[in-house]
Write an enzyme that holds these catalytic residues in place. Structure first.
Site, PDB file in Angstrom:
ATOM      1  N   ASP A 135      40.631  28.113  43.501  1.00 33.00           N
ATOM      2  CA  ASP A 135      40.767  28.672  44.839  1.00 33.00           C
ATOM      3  C   ASP A 135      39.434  28.965  45.523  1.00 33.00           C
ATOM      4  OD1 ASP A 135      42.247  30.047  47.010  1.00 33.00           O
ATOM      5  OD2 ASP A 135      41.240  31.792  46.186  1.00 33.00           O
TER       6      ASP A 135
ATOM      7  N   ASP B 233      36.563  31.909  41.663  1.00 30.96           N
ATOM      8  CA  ASP B 233      37.195  32.143  40.361  1.00 30.96           C
ATOM      9  C   ASP B 233      37.913  30.885  39.903  1.00 30.96           C
ATOM     10  OD1 ASP B 233      39.434  32.021  41.978  1.00 30.96           O
ATOM     11  OD2 ASP B 233      39.724  34.189  42.027  1.00 30.96           O
TER      12      ASP B 233
ATOM     13  N   TYR C 217      46.770  37.248  47.301  1.00 36.45           N
ATOM     14  CA  TYR C 217      47.308  36.517  48.447  1.00 36.45           C
ATOM     15  C   TYR C 217      48.714  37.029  48.765  1.00 36.45           C
ATOM     16  CZ  TYR C 217      43.399  33.271  48.314  1.00 36.45           C
ATOM     17  OH  TYR C 217      42.141  32.723  48.372  1.00 36.45           O
TER      18      TYR C 217
ATOM     19  N   GLU D  53      31.435  34.751  48.961  1.00 36.54           N
ATOM     20  CA  GLU D  53      32.393  33.904  48.256  1.00 36.54           C
ATOM     21  C   GLU D  53      32.962  32.848  49.208  1.00 36.54           C
ATOM     22  OE1 GLU D  53      35.940  34.319  44.942  1.00 36.54           O
ATOM     23  OE2 GLU D  53      35.654  35.954  46.379  1.00 36.54           O
TER      24      GLU D  53
END
Length: 607
Positions: free
Chosen positions: A75, A78, A227, A473
């Site tokens: 994703d 990670d 999410y 990120e």
């Protein structure tokens, strides 16, 4: 012929945008953005993998549950494979190819874009083994976040999670249906068999998501922290149906979005965000296209309501929505969320680029509460956001990693922050990864080329630290809309081209039949009682040598044409200025729209 006049007006209006776009190398940004998807690949990597510091990983995903879930994408920084954002990213990649196919092809990136989509859709096919079952997550965010390891060293649990009739998940099932419907359109000109297979899965998944309704984060509680479905699944149901209508032209799906427009919020929700969670703005823009393509449609009333909500979103981005606007930083960046704001900027900018094309096709304007807006103004705002991403900002920093010289070097990404297996062959453990690599003050040993990081805060401040994950990120959903956006801006850039400007033209080619044409109809619709067709002509250099200065004769053309430039001679066209040389085997496409039979295309000159 009225639309043909609009085309010439468009060419004049785009001069200002093109001149500004020239100061950025959007083709390079496009190439790098697609490289990011290769860095996020899970599974057995192909022989032509370009990101060499990555290796095979997750080769037993799903095996514990008796299913093959090898492949797909990690994703972000990670190693969890989250189905909902992954599917949204594939939808946006496919939409980029659908809307900006010729621009992506002109930049020689179409093959990479299709490869990026297929890496995701091949995984979705594996995950959809029965009509009413979808495996939609591999790995667990909680356990994964306790480790700082390379994907190639993973020791964290790789549990897989599914939805079914007893544990429904309408958001992820419908978004995966949308992704596969959009991908079927993207692949249709190039692999009709694969396109048909994707459409078959899409229809089944939409039926599953609609028949067995339920929130996916109720069925998979572990996803809630990462999410969660804050908007519910109504938007995904409409979004999937809209994409299925685009892919099939089946009126059943159009009737679905019309009949459910109020009940499912399509014409009720006026939003200021377009994201993996909230699809309403994208849905409303997509259905505005349906309205514009056939204004005699019996469903006009509902579609116009969708259009009104689409324009609410766009006017909010333009700061012309009577105070109900998207926030903007002092440096000019749209600001939606403190956590990975750039993902919302990229998706909003994509919609602006798409909608500007829709308006220009119709010769229409955007009517905002604070004034009327030209289509070109939408494109200029999208361009300003792209320029901010690439370095035109108070920090003079490119937030696209690897682009230009000043970009984030401490990206919050496990694989990029740890030396690759070719340098450090011994495995890296969970705690060792945190101690030696996460806390390392030096920059990442591997450049995560093309990653769009989260970006600066509300005051344009940015902290290049791995611990600042809200800012450093990257994510699949942030990068996916960039493909269409950068391709569009590259097509306007005066500096784009296949070879340096000092390239000498090749001598005249003597071989006959140097160029081949393939005609296809990619869309058809009715407008005011008349049938119209979108014709695509693919041109291939078959002579075995580079050719330049190609000129085409196009007879019986009655509508607008994109992808070629008119010359001073009647019915004669030439290559756009960014294509300097047509190399052996190279292909490119141009498109025209008209009623009746197709135009007659031939080559009249080349060197």
């Amino acid at each position: 012929m009225a639309k043909l006049a609009v085309l010439f007006i468009l060419a004049f209006l785009l001069v200002a945008v093109a001149a500004s776009a020239a100061k950025f190398d959007y083709r390079d940004a496009l190439d790098k953005s697609l490289l990011f998807f290769e860095a996020q690949r899970s599974g057995k990597l192909p022989h032509d993998q370009r990101v060499k510091w990555r290796g095979d990983s997750g080769l037993r995903d799903g095996f514990h549950q008796g299913v093959d879930l090898v492949g797909g994408y990690y994703d972000s920084g990670d190693h969890v494979k989250f189905g909902l954002p992954m599917a949204f990213a594939m939808t946006m990649l496919s939409w980029s190819v659908i809307e900006f196919e010729k621009e992506i092809a002109a930049a020689n990136q179409l093959e990479y874009a299709l490869d990026a989509i297929r890496w995701g859709t091949d995984y979705f096919i594996k995950a959809h083994r029965q009509p009413n079952t979808l495996w939609c997550q591999v790995g667990d965010g909680d356990s994964d976040h306790l480790c700082w390891q390379r994907a190639e060293d993973m020791t964290t649990p790789r549990n897989a999670y599914k939805i079914d009739t007893e544990h429904p998940g309408s958001e992820v099932a419908a978004e995966t249906a949308a992704a596969m419907a959009a991908a079927s359109l993207a692949f249709r000109p190039y692999n009709s068999t694969y396109s048909t297979l994707l459409l078959w899965h899409s229809k089944q998944l939409f039926s599953f998501s609609d028949t067995f309704r339920g929130r996916y984060d109720n069925s998979i509680p572990s996803v809630r922290e990462y999410y969660p479905s804050s908007t519910g699944y109504y938007d995904e149901l409409l979004w999937a149906a809209a994409w299925l209508f685009e892919a099939t032209d089946d009126k059943y799906y159009l009737k679905y979005v019309v009949d459910n427009s109020a009940a499912l919020g399509g014409t009720g929700w006026a939003v200021r965000e377009f994201s993996w969670d909230n699809k309403y703005a994208g849905l409303q823009v997509l259905l505005t296209k349906v309205l514009m393509e056939d204004e005699s449609n019996a469903n006009n009333a509902a579609l116009k309501q969708y259009q009104a909500k689409a324009e609410f979103f766009l006017c909010a981005c333009l700061q012309k929505n009577n105070g109900y606007n998207v926030a903007m930083t002092p440096g000019g960046l749209l600001y939606f969320n403190e956590w990975n704001n750039m993902q919302y900027v990229s998706s909003a900018s994509f919609l602006m680029a798409v909608y500007s094309d829709y308006l220009l096709m119709e010769g229409a304007k955007l009517n905002c509460p604070d004034g009327q807006v030209q289509a070109i103004d939408l494109l200029k705002l999208a361009q300003s956001q792209a320029e901010y991403m690439l370095g035109e900002n108070p920090k003079s920093m490119s937030y696209l990693v690897g682009y230009q010289k000043n970009y984030p070097s401490h990206v919050h990404h496990r694989g990029a922050s740890i030396a690759s297996k070719s340098v450090l062959s011994s495995p890296v453990g969970c705690i060792e990864g945190f101690q030696k690599w996460f806390d390392n003050k030096q920059g990442n040993p591997n450049v995560l080329t093309g990653a769009l990081v989260g970006g600066p805060d509300m005051k344009d401040q940015f902290h290049d630290q791995r611990s600042s994950y809200e800012q450093t990120e990257p994510s699949l959903v942030g990068n996916a809309p960039l493909i269409g956006l950068f391709a569009k801006l590259n097509s306007l850039s005066a500096d784009s081209g296949y070879l340096p400007d000092n390239t000498k033209p090749t001598p005249p080619v003597e071989t006959e039949n140097a160029v081949e044409f393939f005609h296809s109809i990619t869309h058809a619709w009715r407008h005011k009682g008349e049938d119209y067709y979108r014709h695509k002509v693919t041109v291939i250099n078959k002579c075995g040598k580079p050719i330049t200065e190609v000129k085409f004769s196009i007879e019986n053309l009655s509508g607008p044409l994109w992808g070629l430039s008119p010359t001073s001679e009647e019915n004669e066209y030439e290559l756009p200025k960014w294509i300097k040389v047509v190399k052996p085997g190279m292909r490119f496409s141009f498109i025209y729209v008209q009623g009746g039979s197709q135009a007659k295309v031939s080559v009249v000159a080349y060197h």
